[in-house]
Design an enzyme around this catalytic site. Structure first.
Site, PDB file in Angstrom:
ATOM      1  N   ARG A  59       0.787  -1.292  -0.007  1.00  0.00           N
ATOM      2  CA  ARG A  59      -0.005  -0.024  -0.094  1.00  0.00           C
ATOM      3  C   ARG A  59       0.712   1.203  -0.138  1.00  0.00           C
ATOM      4  NH1 ARG A  59      -2.009   2.535   4.495  1.00  0.00           N
ATOM      5  NH2 ARG A  59      -1.935   0.654   5.806  1.00  0.00           N
ATOM      6  N   TYR A 112     -17.433  13.733 -16.227  1.00  0.00           N
ATOM      7  CA  TYR A 112     -18.054  12.371 -16.248  1.00  0.00           C
ATOM      8  C   TYR A 112     -19.049  12.192 -14.919  1.00  0.00           C
ATOM      9  CZ  TYR A 112     -17.507   7.514 -14.956  1.00  0.00           C
ATOM     10  OH  TYR A 112     -17.763   6.131 -14.602  1.00  0.00           O
ATOM     11  N   ASP A 184      -8.431  16.218 -16.402  1.00  0.00           N
ATOM     12  CA  ASP A 184      -8.786  15.031 -16.616  1.00  0.00           C
ATOM     13  C   ASP A 184      -8.505  14.678 -17.986  1.00  0.00           C
ATOM     14  OD1 ASP A 184      -9.723  12.454 -17.400  1.00  0.00           O
ATOM     15  OD2 ASP A 184     -11.628  12.563 -16.067  1.00  0.00           O
ATOM     16  N   LYS A 209      -8.733   2.951 -19.643  1.00  0.00           N
ATOM     17  CA  LYS A 209      -9.040   3.576 -21.086  1.00  0.00           C
ATOM     18  C   LYS A 209      -7.924   3.371 -22.029  1.00  0.00           C
ATOM     19  CE  LYS A 209     -13.186   4.315 -19.249  1.00  0.00           C
ATOM     20  NZ  LYS A 209     -13.044   4.547 -18.054  1.00  0.00           N
TER      21      LYS A 209
END
Length: 402
Positions: A59, A112, A184, A209
């Site tokens: 992590r 979005y 973005d 994507k």
């Protein structure tokens, strides 16, 4: 030794990886481990205190993930990058980092649907307000800034309307006001647009994507222009909120990135052919594609993007019924709410990706019931156009029978 500058096509294959540190393995190894052991207690103490390098716990950092982060920092022209378990985890991290209760986030006119949903949650729980405005001129942006504006958050091109944000105007206002800018960059990928070079402070991606390109990973990337700030983000929001990327997903993304430039060239060339096809189709009312000369912001597109990308949005005659009938008539093109895959995908934003956005806000964003978003894949365009043509014809015949 000074790091040698690489062209992006080379950097996506080589940057961030030294095979000599990994037993001369040509491919980046997958370190599928949750934790790392220390030689002795003193070494553990030293690493936790930050006095020595080395791994502690995945992590907090993982060798496979680190290669991806260094590669993304390079190709997005930044000084540091963080990998997250999803694009929304990256969005959440940067908004939490930049805001506090009572602040305001200035957003591009369209965002979005899940980003909008997150902003609504922040407003409801912490009084962090937001507003969505057009960002074409400096005057528009100046008028929208409030005393409590903590950051400017934009998508460009905007999902799904392909509206553009003038990054030069945003940077001019933000630099005068001392307000950080987040962009973005999912729709363009680093291959077609680099917002940090245009003055942005942070750039993020849904790595699901174009970065991955194969439809088998969910992930997010955040890149910043300041190395020390990115380390603060790593040691605070990323560490304590914990929305990290798994080593296996990072390994898949490293593999996908190696062909980013090749894939993007094909996405773009295919999109141009599909654009020409749609321009001749009588059932298509309006087309939204940044490098279409008819696009009202074509001048901005050619100034800040290298090419128009692989996304085309278009409105067809009719409304939701006709749009859904057209989608259902497709065979090769798949109905799915992602983009950037090898497969060509289509979706209906008003009932899918942006269904959580209230109707009034959707209308303000330019999302109508007749709007469809097409993610042009890597197939041969003859096959794609044949499928689109038969779907248009089928819908026409069905309407004539009614």
């Amino acid at each position: 030794m000074k790091k040698r500058n690489m062209k992006m096509e080379t950097a996506v294959i080589h940057r961030g990886y030294d095979s000599k540190l990994h037993h001369d393995s040509l491919a980046t190894p997958l370190y599928q481990t949750s934790t790392f052991s220390f030689a002795d207690a003193e070494e553990g103490e030293s690493r936790f205190a930050g006095n020595s390098g080395g791994n502690i716990y995945s992590r907090l950092g993982n060798p496979t993930v680190r290669v991806l982060e260094e590669r993304m920092a390079e190709i997005e022209c930044g000084q540091g990058a963080l990998a997250f378990g999803s694009g929304m985890a990256a969005v959440n991290a940067i908004l939490v980092y930049l805001t506090k209760a009572g602040d305001h986030v200035l957003c591009s006119r369209g965002i979005y649907g899940c980003t909008f949903g997150l902003l609504e949650i922040m407003n409801e729980k912490y009084g962090i307000t937001h507003s969505l405005v057009s960002m074409t001129t400096e005057e528009q942006i100046e008028r929208a800034i409030l005393p409590e504006t903590a950051c400017i958050y934009v998508e460009t091109p905007i999902n799904p309307t392909m509206e553009l944000v003038n990054l030069e105007a945003v940077e001019a206002v933000a630099s005068r006001r001392g307000i950080p800018v987040v962009v973005d960059n999912t729709f363009s990928s680093p291959y077609l647009q680099n917002p940090l070079r245009m003055g942005a402070d942070f750039v993020l991606h849904s790595a699901t994507k174009y970065l991955n390109g194969h439809g088998d990973v969910v992930g997010g990337i955040l890149v910043g222009k300041d190395a020390e700030e990115m380390q603060r983000l790593r040691k605070t929001v990323q560490k304590d909120v914990g929305g990290i990327m798994s080593p296996f997903d990072a390994w898949l993304l490293i593999r996908g990135l190696k062909t980013l430039h090749v894939r993007m060239d094909r996405h773009v060339s295919n999109a141009k052919e599909i654009l020409a096809f749609l321009q001749k189709e009588p059932s298509v009312k309006t087309i939204f594609y940044p490098f279409d000369k008819a696009h009202p912001q074509h001048g901005i597109a050619v100034k800040q993007m290298r090419e128009g990308g692989g996304l085309i949005s278009f409105e067809i005659e009719g409304g939701k019924k006709e749009a859904q009938a057209f989608m259902n008539a497709l065979s090769l093109v798949k109905i799915a709410v992602s983009l950037g895959d090898a497969e060509t995908l289509i979706q209906h934003p008003s009932t899918m990706t942006h269904s959580a956005v209230p109707e009034k806000e959707r209308a303000a964003m330019g999302i109508t019931d007749s709007l469809l978003r097409l993610s042009v894949g890597l197939e041969h365009t003859d096959d794609l156009m044949e499928d689109l043509a038969q779907a248009f014809e089928k819908v026409k015949m069905e309407l004539q029978e009614i």
